[in-house]
Design a protein around this motif. Structure first.
Motif, PDB file in Angstrom:
ATOM      1  N   ALA A  38      41.475  41.046  39.001  1.00 27.13           N
ATOM      2  CA  ALA A  38      40.686  41.366  37.821  1.00 27.13           C
ATOM      3  C   ALA A  38      40.223  40.085  37.149  1.00 27.13           C
ATOM      4  O   ALA A  38      39.053  39.902  36.800  1.00 27.13           O
ATOM      5  N   GLN A  39      41.191  39.185  37.010  1.00 31.25           N
ATOM      6  CA  GLN A  39      40.914  37.906  36.371  1.00 31.25           C
ATOM      7  C   GLN A  39      39.954  37.077  37.222  1.00 31.25           C
ATOM      8  O   GLN A  39      39.008  36.480  36.699  1.00 31.25           O
ATOM      9  N   ILE A  40      40.203  37.056  38.532  1.00 33.20           N
ATOM     10  CA  ILE A  40      39.343  36.287  39.429  1.00 33.20           C
ATOM     11  C   ILE A  40      37.925  36.828  39.375  1.00 33.20           C
ATOM     12  O   ILE A  40      36.963  36.068  39.289  1.00 33.20           O
ATOM     13  N   GLY A  41      37.809  38.155  39.388  1.00 32.54           N
ATOM     14  CA  GLY A  41      36.487  38.769  39.363  1.00 32.54           C
ATOM     15  C   GLY A  41      35.701  38.333  38.152  1.00 32.54           C
ATOM     16  O   GLY A  41      34.523  37.968  38.236  1.00 32.54           O
ATOM     17  N   ILE A  42      36.367  38.334  37.007  1.00 37.27           N
ATOM     18  CA  ILE A  42      35.640  38.015  35.787  1.00 37.27           C
ATOM     19  C   ILE A  42      35.412  36.508  35.657  1.00 37.27           C
ATOM     20  O   ILE A  42      34.386  36.066  35.142  1.00 37.27           O
ATOM     21  N   MET A  43      36.328  35.707  36.203  1.00 42.46           N
ATOM     22  CA  MET A  43      36.097  34.258  36.219  1.00 42.46           C
ATOM     23  C   MET A  43      34.916  33.930  37.125  1.00 42.46           C
ATOM     24  O   MET A  43      34.080  33.097  36.805  1.00 42.46           O
ATOM     25  N   GLN A  44      34.875  34.618  38.269  1.00 37.83           N
ATOM     26  CA  GLN A  44      33.781  34.406  39.217  1.00 37.83           C
ATOM     27  C   GLN A  44      32.457  34.746  38.558  1.00 37.83           C
ATOM     28  O   GLN A  44      31.430  34.127  38.816  1.00 37.83           O
ATOM     29  N   ASP A  45      32.481  35.735  37.679  1.00 36.90           N
ATOM     30  CA  ASP A  45      31.263  36.134  36.989  1.00 36.90           C
ATOM     31  C   ASP A  45      30.847  35.098  35.948  1.00 36.90           C
ATOM     32  O   ASP A  45      29.677  34.814  35.771  1.00 36.90           O
ATOM     33  N   LEU A  46      31.842  34.509  35.272  1.00 40.69           N
ATOM     34  CA  LEU A  46      31.549  33.604  34.154  1.00 40.69           C
ATOM     35  C   LEU A  46      31.375  32.158  34.578  1.00 40.69           C
ATOM     36  O   LEU A  46      30.452  31.484  34.145  1.00 40.69           O
ATOM     37  N   VAL A  47      32.306  31.660  35.402  1.00 42.46           N
ATOM     38  CA  VAL A  47      32.279  30.242  35.748  1.00 42.46           C
ATOM     39  C   VAL A  47      32.363  30.045  37.270  1.00 42.46           C
ATOM     40  O   VAL A  47      33.279  29.410  37.770  1.00 42.46           O
ATOM     41  N   PRO A  48      31.395  30.593  38.020  1.00 46.51           N
ATOM     42  CA  PRO A  48      31.492  30.512  39.480  1.00 46.51           C
ATOM     43  C   PRO A  48      31.611  29.078  39.983  1.00 46.51           C
ATOM     44  O   PRO A  48      32.297  28.818  40.970  1.00 46.51           O
ATOM     45  N   GLU A  49      30.966  28.140  39.285  1.00 45.44           N
ATOM     46  CA  GLU A  49      30.957  26.761  39.792  1.00 45.44           C
ATOM     47  C   GLU A  49      32.328  26.107  39.642  1.00 45.44           C
ATOM     48  O   GLU A  49      32.599  25.094  40.268  1.00 45.44           O
TER      49      GLU A  49
END
Lengths: 147, 418, 180
Positions: free
Chosen positions: B216-227
């Motif tokens: 869940a956390q990874i998904g939303i991090m990937q959405d916000l700060v992919p770089e």
């Protein structure tokens, strides 16, 4: 495996191995800089710069697997290396295709993409692993032959 | 009576004549491939390819296709404006602020939000986090996980990493709960049960709860700060291995090997995959939804009552001085006690307001990962560990957060980016 | 109870040992010698059991320092279960050591390690028949990939001393053994 088939496999996968290595090196260089597009070959990693170095490592490894399989190619353990190299290319190329599929379905302004935009997603240039994918499929013949 | 040497050889000759046969079976291609995946020289590149495939699929399925492709549009262009138009009250109404849109100050005026990250409402941000982002991430994760599990790759990965993990007092098997935790820490903690001793379980649970971000956390991090994802994973991995090493040295007890069954490779069946996917995803929703909604309500209420500002003022010096992050991060940290995904979502809202530097965002994301397990995981740990171990977990948690958080800040200062 | 891991040198015994024991492994020096051996713990039905990786030996009639230590360790641990690690592709040589150990009255389990190599060399071993003849559990293993270990561990408790006469009998009797 007949002798002629073995001979063909040796030459074929030696060449493919060298090409895979070359692509791997190219992507490694591309990942350090801006990347490049050359004709229908695209190694810019424009969509996912983060993936590029990893892709390069996998292609390099696949190339080495192919090359090390060439000697005594008909022997099952040697053949397995070529199969494994192909599977690795299938994973990388499969994901490149999947990325195109995923971005081709939703539209820019509408819920779903129109036909034109949908097809445009699949237009060249293509990344190196897609070319490798095409040529790596020859291994399927050898797999079927082995079983 | 012992046999003479000759008599013994005679006996062996007799036995082997009856039991050993030559030329009966050859290695198949499958055996040869199985061998390639566990020998380090060939196994490591294969593992890289598999993890690459896993991660690519995850990003494109959850990010490109569902979240960016459909969900952002659904929530920002339809759900949010619709709620803003039909929900009773208005921007300054507390109930409206809690449920729909708290708004934010722009040039001294309170204005309505135009996306679900910023709105901070239970029905907007809360729903968006769960159904817009996290659900798809979890679905993608469990799909790939089930395929690897059923194909028989996971135990081989465990065998492959066994030697490395031995160095920090863990075993190859540790990769299974760790991997599973990347989906959700709750089943990850449950998967520590096969570990043999309390020491191993304690270590594993503590490391999981602290250093392994959930899907869940990874998904939303990937959405916000992919770089930033590469650096985030690297930082967490270093922490996981480093603190694993230290814990192994200071925690008393033995860590015997867990002996695993290594089944042959096989084709996963669709039926089994679908069944696993359904069970795991539905369990996830049951755990996640109430906590996310509760979390949004608590954070919203704390903002409305001024408790958040008070906490920010109290904890601000500590956050700024030790970790180098602005006092506003108090809000996501509070939400993180309940749900990490919600917490990162709130952080995303703060980012959009432009009050944080890139490095502060990075530090905050790491802090959110490591400072406390989410409530569901913590509740499970309470059940699984005894009192002394819980205290130990908490103590190591506090120590790790301060040491590691401070260390990251220090590295940032030395690199001149903090 | 202790478990001693015995076998020829180079049968993958150290990988074997690593697969069975935890991370906390003690490397020690046998008193008065330069021979090193490894000691660790494994979990057997909820109990910690000490596992000793005895230095590689070809037989129990010592010809070098390592074999001397192996024999001494065996003598010092009368109450242990012996896991005999054999190279499945060279089973006859390994069986010699295994028989010696069984003759001395130790409960033993035979692990046919490097099973993958044996398969590769087209060597097929009838495990069930071997088990019947020897009267001790026999398990094929591949230490490098971890295959067979679960079964091996579950069989350790089945290990029991076997009289050598019984083995001779089930192999076809002493006379016929001499004839062939």
């Amino acid at each position: 495996m007949k002798e002629g088939e073995e001979k063909f496999g040796q030459i074929y996968f030696a060449v493919l191995g060298v090409v895979a290595l070359a692509f791997g090196v190219a992507e490694l260089i591309a990942s350090a800089g801006e990347g490049f597009t050359w004709g229908i070959l695209d190694s810019s990693g424009a969509s996912d710069p983060m993936f590029l170095p990893w892709k390069a490592i996998i292609l390099l490894a696949a190339g080495l697997f192919y090359l090390s399989s060439v000697n005594n190619f008909a022997e099952v353990h040697q053949l397995a290396k070529a199969v494994m190299a192909s599977i690795m290319i299938w994973i990388v190329a499969g994901m490149a295709i999947w990325a195109r599929i995923a971005s081709s379905i939703p539209g820019e302004e509408t819920w779903f993409n129109n036909l034109e935009g949908f097809l445009a997603s699949y237009a060249p240039p293509y990344c190196p692993e897609m070319f490798l994918l095409l040529f790596s499929l020859v291994i399927v013949y050898y797999i079927l032959k082995e079983e | 009576m012992p046999l003479s040497v000759d008599a013994r050889w005679d006996l062996i000759d007799k036995i082997s004549k009856q039991t050993v046969e030559f030329g009966a079976r050859k290695h198949t291609l499958k055996d040869a491939i199985a061998e390639l995946t566990v020998k380090p020289l060939t196994g490591i590149p294969v593992a890289i390819a598999v993890i690459y495939g896993f991660w690519s699929f995850f990003c494109d399925f959850a990010g490109t296709l569902f979240t960016d492709g459909f969900m952002v549009r659904l929530f920002d262009e339809h759900w949010l404006p619709w709620l803003q138009s039909v929900f009773p009250g208005g921007l300054k109404n507390p109930f409206y602020a809690l449920m729909v849109d708290a708004g934010h100050i722009e040039g001294g005026v309170l204005v309505a939000s135009d996306n679900c990250f910023e709105a901070f409402g239970v029905l907007t941000s809360g729903f968006f986090v769960v159904f817009g982002v996290v659900l798809w991430a979890v679905l993608a994760f469990y799909l790939m996980f089930a395929i690897l599990e059923d194909a028989g790759y996971l135990p081989r990965l465990a065998v492959l990493v066994d030697t490395v993990l031995h160095k920090i007092g863990l075993h190859g098997y540790a990769i299974v709960p760790t991997f599973l935790s990347l989906g959700c820490n709750v089943p990850g903690v449950t998967a520590t049960r096969p570990l043999e001793t309390r020491k191993q379980r304690f270590m594993m649970m503590t490391l999981l709860a602290i250093f392994v971000p959930c899907g869940a956390q990874i998904g939303i991090m990937q959405d916000l700060v992919p770089e930033m994802m590469g650096w985030i994973f690297l930082t967490l991995a270093i922490g996981y291995l480093g603190f694993g090493f230290i814990l192994n040295k200071i925690v008393p007890g033995k860590s015997p090997e867990l002996i695993m069954d290594v089944p042959p490779y096989q084709m996963p069946t669709l039926r089994n995959i679908v069944r696993k996917l359904w069970i795991r995803t539905s369990r996830f929703l049951i755990v996640a939804v109430p906590f996310v909604l509760l979390g949004s309500i608590i954070v919203g209420l704390m903002y409305l009552t001024g408790a958040m500002d008070w906490l920010a003022a109290v904890l601000g010096p500590l956050l700024m001085g030790w970790f180098g992050v602005p006092s506003e991060t108090v809000a996501p940290l509070i939400a993180g006690f309940l749900r990490k995904d919600l917490a990162v979502g709130i952080l995303g809202g703060l980012m959009e307001q432009g009050i944080m530097t890139t490095f502060q965002v990075f530090t905050s994301v790491i802090l959110l990962c490591i400072y406390f397990p989410c409530l569901a995981t913590f509740a499970l740990m309470l059940k699984e560990e005894n009192g002394k171990e819980i205290l130990g977990s908490l103590a190591s948690l506090v120590a790790m957060v301060f040491v590691y958080g401070g260390l990251i800040h220090l590295v940032g200062i030395m690199l001149g980016v903090a | 109870m202790k478990i001693l891991l015995m076998g020829h040198p180079n049968v993958g015994k150290s990988v074997f040992f690593n697969r069975l024991t935890g991370a906390k492994v003690l490397e020690s020096n046998y008193p008065g010698t330069t021979v090193d051996f490894m000691k660790g713990w494994m979990r057997l039905e909820g109990e910690d059991v000490e596992l000793i990786d005895v230095p590689g030996a070809f037989s129990l009639e010592p010809k070098d320092r390592a074999e001397e230590v192996a024999v001494k360790m065996l003598a010092e641990n009368k109450d242990s279960v012996i896991v005999c690690v054999l190279d499945a592709s060279k089973i006859e040589r390994g069986l010699y050591l295994a028989l010696e150990i069984i003759e001395k009255g130790y409960p033993a389990v035979v692990a046919l390690n490097m099973w993958d190599v044996a398969e590769d060399k087209n060597i097929r071993i009838d495990v069930e028949k071997l088990e019947r003849i020897l009267g001790v559990p026999v398990v094929p293993t591949t230490a490098i990939s971890g295959e067979g270990f679960k079964e091996l561990v579950s069989k350790i408790k089945e290990a029991a001393p076997v009289k050598i006469e019984k083995i001779i009998e089930s192999a076809g009797g002493r006379e016929s053994a001499a004839v062939s």
